[in-house]
Design an enzyme around this catalytic site. Structure first.
Site, mmCIF file in Angstrom:
data_model
loop_
_atom_site.group_PDB
_atom_site.id
_atom_site.type_symbol
_atom_site.label_atom_id
_atom_site.label_comp_id
_atom_site.label_asym_id
_atom_site.label_seq_id
_atom_site.Cartn_x
_atom_site.Cartn_y
_atom_site.Cartn_z
ATOM 1 N N GLU A 208 45.711 12.452 -56.124
ATOM 2 C CA GLU A 208 45.408 12.595 -54.694
ATOM 3 C C GLU A 208 46.653 12.125 -53.957
ATOM 4 O O GLU A 208 46.866 10.933 -53.782
ATOM 5 C CB GLU A 208 44.198 11.730 -54.321
ATOM 6 C CG GLU A 208 42.930 12.096 -55.072
ATOM 7 C CD GLU A 208 42.296 13.364 -54.531
ATOM 8 O OE1 GLU A 208 42.412 13.610 -53.319
ATOM 9 O OE2 GLU A 208 41.708 14.118 -55.318
ATOM 10 N N CYS A 242 45.799 9.118 -45.573
ATOM 11 C CA CYS A 242 46.428 10.289 -46.179
ATOM 12 C C CYS A 242 46.039 11.583 -45.484
ATOM 13 O O CYS A 242 46.788 12.548 -45.496
ATOM 14 C CB CYS A 242 46.104 10.376 -47.665
ATOM 15 S SG CYS A 242 44.407 10.004 -48.054
#
Lengths: 509, 501
Positions: A208, A242
């Site tokens: 990720e 993020c």
């Protein structure tokens, strides 16, 4: 030291403890208890790490984890059950299914921006899938990682789910060992190293990573609401998310309006001086502080721009008319700087996004459904949210992950379970009916070949349109013929019975 | 359905000349691959592969290619592997055709975005998962089933809307050359290319940056490919060989077992990724099993398998030498054992008295050699299997369903089949892939489509009901938090959770 920890975890896994569903459910319940009982300690640790406000913590991290645990507890039996599949003629009397199995020992490397969410959500999936897991929280969020190391052994099985803390050298040491899956959240540069280390052992990875998530504002949308949502998404956790909208793409005519709306919203949210607001966070450490400040060099912000190195504080900052080739537009910002890049229209925006690496998320603010659909089709990203930011992260039925440089694999809800399981194809036959099999053995001839061809044909039922039309026509004709036959028979027999009927009728009268 | 653009006259000439003279194809060097990759990327970005009609046309073209050139494929595989016609048609061409037809009839359904379950806060929104193509993918096949290993992933890549560069194995030169000649005649010339890079050049090709790499082969090469892919953050699917164990229980029908085992092991002269590699036979039935296997082999290939048209040959001298060495240095030959170097022929061989430390148990057996080891019960068999690396398949032959379930649940492998072999890898609906050292990822049917797609999650909200959304904005207040906690407890019963942010 790490080697022994991993060895113990592997031995504990091989003992078969994690296989029964009751054990997994018990561990998940224990994890849930940990989250509910220790909420205050966790909030304190986060405040010390990243100055997270006490309201943000449950909202952004703990509620998500709790919901994942509840979903896993509720659905575990369903997820772990064998999944049956379509059979062909050859296997019509056999059991054919896909059985989810645990992989073994999983390594979960967390990140520092949401230390609890990105470490514990994969852990929930690992436990549910029946794996052992070595958890390595990020050393940059010191207090959180130390707290995790103290808490986890008290609630979960000590051997199966150890916590390893440490810096770069400890992580490298861990990566030299062999795991059955590595789950990494963090930056692309380290992601490549993790993947390379895993590739040496042929270990699959879920990465990720980040990217520059674009945010396109159409000129015909409600700009006030759009800016409010973007401001929330961008400046929560001081921009260190993020999936935060990294930069804005809009047309020059609305740029001024956008800046004004953002300025107004910032006043509403954090007051005139965000430094004094209890709800505004700080940058994690000096290194990142200097990095973010250097991105701003040479540009004058239209909103904010103040900073205080002693507190690692950067005010919420907006920059307009940022040129596409500037340093600000080359790397992921991961801080409270919001550049606005002007594009001439939606096609220009699509072109701009497609020229760059595939991002983790994309945001579109537009009231025209057709245009939105077109934009979604013509660009690619890990996920998309339209008319809001970050919300696709919160729905556990949506797979959350990146593509290209923003990562590989996905998780959340059932997807974590699937990602950390091996889906084993199982075909259970019997030793009978060997006469059917004779066709495949040598020496072969044409007749056998034809038989095998028919047996292996797939799909079993020909669902094409032509066959469907023939089937319908045949049924109609058959039915029609049947009715005709019936009528003829009735008439033939009925000549008597209708006469009898009419005779009876006349007699009646 | 539009026909693909015809290749240039120069290319026609080169292709014709090559086949007529029968010279081996020129290797494609990494530099040439750069150009092909660039062309494929441009074609992909132009959006050609996105339309459903285009994908259906390409799938139809694949089926046509196999039907019209069946003889050429049979001939090429005959020359490379001495593969009998039956095996080529059944295990290679038919399989690819089935996959292509399956994809053809299900493509519309697969391409539809999937709507997902919503929670309380997203009830008014559209939540869906859209399947997108990845871009340009690299498919590297292996020599044991050259056509199948290249074209089945290609079907998946086409169905998912990607452009692809295919690299058939250099060991089967006639088949690779045939694919190199035929594919430009049937599939779109800009989107799909065939390269002939050697195994040692493949990591370099991978580093040119594809969007997915699909590799079938052995473990060492797989390792190098995985590392090369890691350097460019490219996702990989690896289907690697391993030693597939096969347990034969005391309670089973020996005759049928032997027949099925013999077929599985000796078809394609043992050169198969999914064939049972070694047998763990229960001590009670071992003698009978070996006898039954001998009978079956006699039945299948006659007294001299060299004369039989149904038996294949080794693909090249390297594999031949390796298998021959393993054969000579392990165990005792119970049947067969003859080798003829000139023809790359190894007779179907059964080895008994094989020890765990023998060379044949240290590497994958890619030849018609079947080692038979003895175990006393299924516990020993399970312990033995778990000591090795996780294989591609685990097989078990028994009439006792308890034994079968034990073997299935206490071992791990890519796939499992009881009372038969190989069939589970031929089914279109079952995922075929490895785990651990036998690879990552899976394919066949819907799984191929998923391997080559990116599932993008989309959440389409509206700008109304801002009054609800305002609860999540700062300045934070106790009141807001308690409201949200209350709302969260409200919907716990229905779905598990709610997050009104």
């Amino acid at each position: 030291m790490e080697r022994q920890v991993v060895q113990r975890a592997r031995e504990a896994y091989l003992s078969g403890r994690t296989r029964p569903l009751e054990f997994r459910l018990q561990q998940l319940h224990a994890l849930q208890r940990m989250i509910t009982e220790k909420e205050t300690e966790i909030s304190t640790a986060l405040k010390q790490d990243i100055n997270r406000s006490q309201y943000d913590t449950p909202l952004l991290e703990l509620v998500g984890i709790e919901n994942e645990i509840k979903l896993a507890i509720e659905k575990l039996a369903e997820w772990a059950a064998p999944r049956s599949v379509e059979r062909n003629l050859l296997t019509i009397s056999d059991e054919v299914y896909v059985q989810p199995e645990p992989l073994g020992v999983v390594l979960i490397i967390g990140a520092w921006n949401y230390p609890w969410a990105v470490t514990l959500q994969p852990l929930v999936g690992a436990i549910a899938a029946g794996n052992a897991a070595v958890v390595k929280p990020s050393e940059l969020s010191e207090y959180s990682s130390l707290l995790l190391r103290a808490l986890l052994p008290r609630y979960l099985d000590k051997d199966l789910y150890p916590v390893v803390t440490g810096g770069v050298s400890e992580t490298q040491e861990l990566l030299r060992l062999r795991f059955d899956h590595v789950f990494y959240t963090g930056s692309s540069t380290v992601g490549k190293l993790v993947m390379e280390a895993a590739a040496r052992h042929l270990t699959p990875v879920t990465l990720e990573l980040g990217g520059k998530s674009p945010c396109y504002i159409d000129k015909n949308c409600d700009i006030r609401i759009a800016c409010r949502r973007i401001t929330w998404g961008k400046f929560v956790n001081c921009g260190q998310t993020c999936i935060a909208p990294d930069y804005i793409l809009c047309e020059p005519c609305i740029q001024g309006q956008v800046v004004e709306c953002i300025r107004q919203t910032l006043l509403e949210f954090y007051g005139a001086d965000p430094k004094c607001s209890p709800d505004y966070g700080r940058i994690i450490n000096q290194r990142h502080f200097s990095r973010v400040m250097s991105l701003m060099e040479g540009y004058t912000p239209v909103v904010g721009g103040q900073s205080d190195a002693s507190q690692c504080y950067i005010a919420p900052t907006v920059l307009k008319d940022v040129p596409p080739h500037s340093r600000l537009m080359q790397e992921e910002i991961f801080g409270p700087l919001l550049p606005i890049v002007t594009v001439s229209d939606m096609d220009d925006a699509i072109r701009f996004i497609n020229e760059r690496e595939k991002p983790l998320a994309m945001y579109i603010f537009c009231s025209d459904k057709k245009a939105t659909k077109r934009m979604i089709e013509e660009t690619t990203s890990g996920g998309v949210t339209v008319n809001d930011v970050m919300m696709h992260y919160t729905l556990s039925s949506l797979p959350f992950g990146g593509v290209g440089q923003s990562g590989m694999g996905c998780y959340h809800g059932k997807h974590t379970f699937d990602q950390l399981s091996h889906h084993r194809a199982c075909l259970v036959r019997s030793l009978g009916m060997e006469s059917v099999n004779l066709a495949r053995y040598p020496p072969q001839d044409r007749r056998r070949a034809r038989r095998v061809r028919m047996a292996l044909k797939s799909p079993l039922i020909d669902m094409s349109k032509r066959t469907f039309i023939w089937a319908v026509t045949a049924t109609v004709i058959g039915f029609g013929l049947f009715i005709t036959l019936l009528v003829i028979l009735l008439i033939a027999a009925g000549l008597n019975c209708t006469c009898w009927y009419w005779r009876g009728f006349y007699n009646y009268f | 359905m539009s026909t693909p653009p015809s290749p240039s006259p120069a290319r026609w000439f080169r292709a014709l000349r090559r086949t007529r003279l029968g010279e081996p194809c020129l290797k494609t060097y990494p530099l040439e691959c750069v150009d092909l990759l660039r062309r494929a990327r441009v074609a992909f970005q132009a959006g050609r592969t996105l339309k459903e009609n285009f994908r259906l046309a390409q799938l139809e073209a694949v089926v046509r290619m196999l039907e019209e050139h069946e003889c050429d494929f049979v001939d090429a595989l005959g020359r490379d592997l001495h593969k009998p016609r039956f095996e080529t048609v059944m295990s290679e061409l038919l399989l690819v055709k089935n996959e292509a037809l399956y994809a053809f009839s299900n493509l519309k359904k697969w391409m539809q975005p999937q709507h997902v379950e919503r929670n309380l806060s997203t009830t008014l929104d559209e939540c869906l998962v859209v399947n997108e193509p990845l871009g340009v993918v690299l498919i590297a096949g292996t020599w044991s089933s050259p056509v199948q290993m290249c074209l089945v992933p290609l079907v998946g890549a086409i169905a998912a809307g990607n452009c692809a560069i295919i690299n058939p194995s250099e060991c089967t030169s006639h088949t690779s050359e045939l694919l190199h000649r035929l594919i430009p005649l049937y599939l779109d010339n800009e989107c799909f290319h065939v390269i002939l890079a050697g195994a040692s050049d493949l990591p370099e090709v991978v580093e040119l940056k594809f969007d997915h790499v699909f590799f079938t082969g052995n473990r060492e090469e797989g390792n190098r490919i995985a590392q090369a892919a890691a350097r460019t953050l490219t996702p990989v699917t690896l289907i690697l060989g391993g030693k597939n164990p096969c347990y034969v229980d005391c309670q089973c029908d020996i005759a049928t077992t032997a027949q099925r085992l013999a077929w599985a092991r000796f078809h394609n002269a043992g050169q198969s990724l999914v064939a049972p590699d070694y047998i763990l036979c229960h001590a009670d039935v071992k003698a009978r099993l070996v006898q039954a296997l001998k009978c079956c082999l006699m039945q299948f290939y006659g007294p001299d398998p060299r004369e039989s048209r149904s038996f294949g040959r080794m693909v090249n001298l390297e594999i031949f030498n390796r298998t021959r060495d393993m054969l000579w240095r392990s165990g005792k030959v119970a049947m067969g054992g003859q080798v003829i170097e000139a023809e790359k022929y190894i007779a179907p061989t059964i080895l008994t008295d094989v020890a765990e430390s023998d060379p044949i148990m240290q590497q994958d057996v890619f030849g018609p050699v079947l080692p038979v080891l003895t175990v006393n019960n299924e516990d020993e068999a399970i312990a033995f299997i778990n000591k090795q690396e996780k294989p591609l398949c685990v097989y078990a032959y028994s009439n006792n369903s308890k034994v079968i379930s034990r073997l299935m649940s206490e071992t791990s492998s890519g796939s499992f089949c009881s009372n038969d072999s190989i069939l589970q890898s031929l089914m279109v609906a079952l995922p075929f892939g490895g785990v651990g050292a036998s690879g990552t990822g899976s394919y066949h049917g819907r799984y191929s489509f998923d391997t080559f797609s990116h599932r993008k999650s989309c959440l389409l909200r509206g700008t109304r009901f801002e009054c609800v959304t305002y609860l999540r904005y700062p300045p934070y207040e106790d009141r807001n938090l308690s409201l949200m906690t209350w709302a969260s407890t409200l919907s716990q019963k229905s779905q598990g959770w709610c997050q009104i942010l």
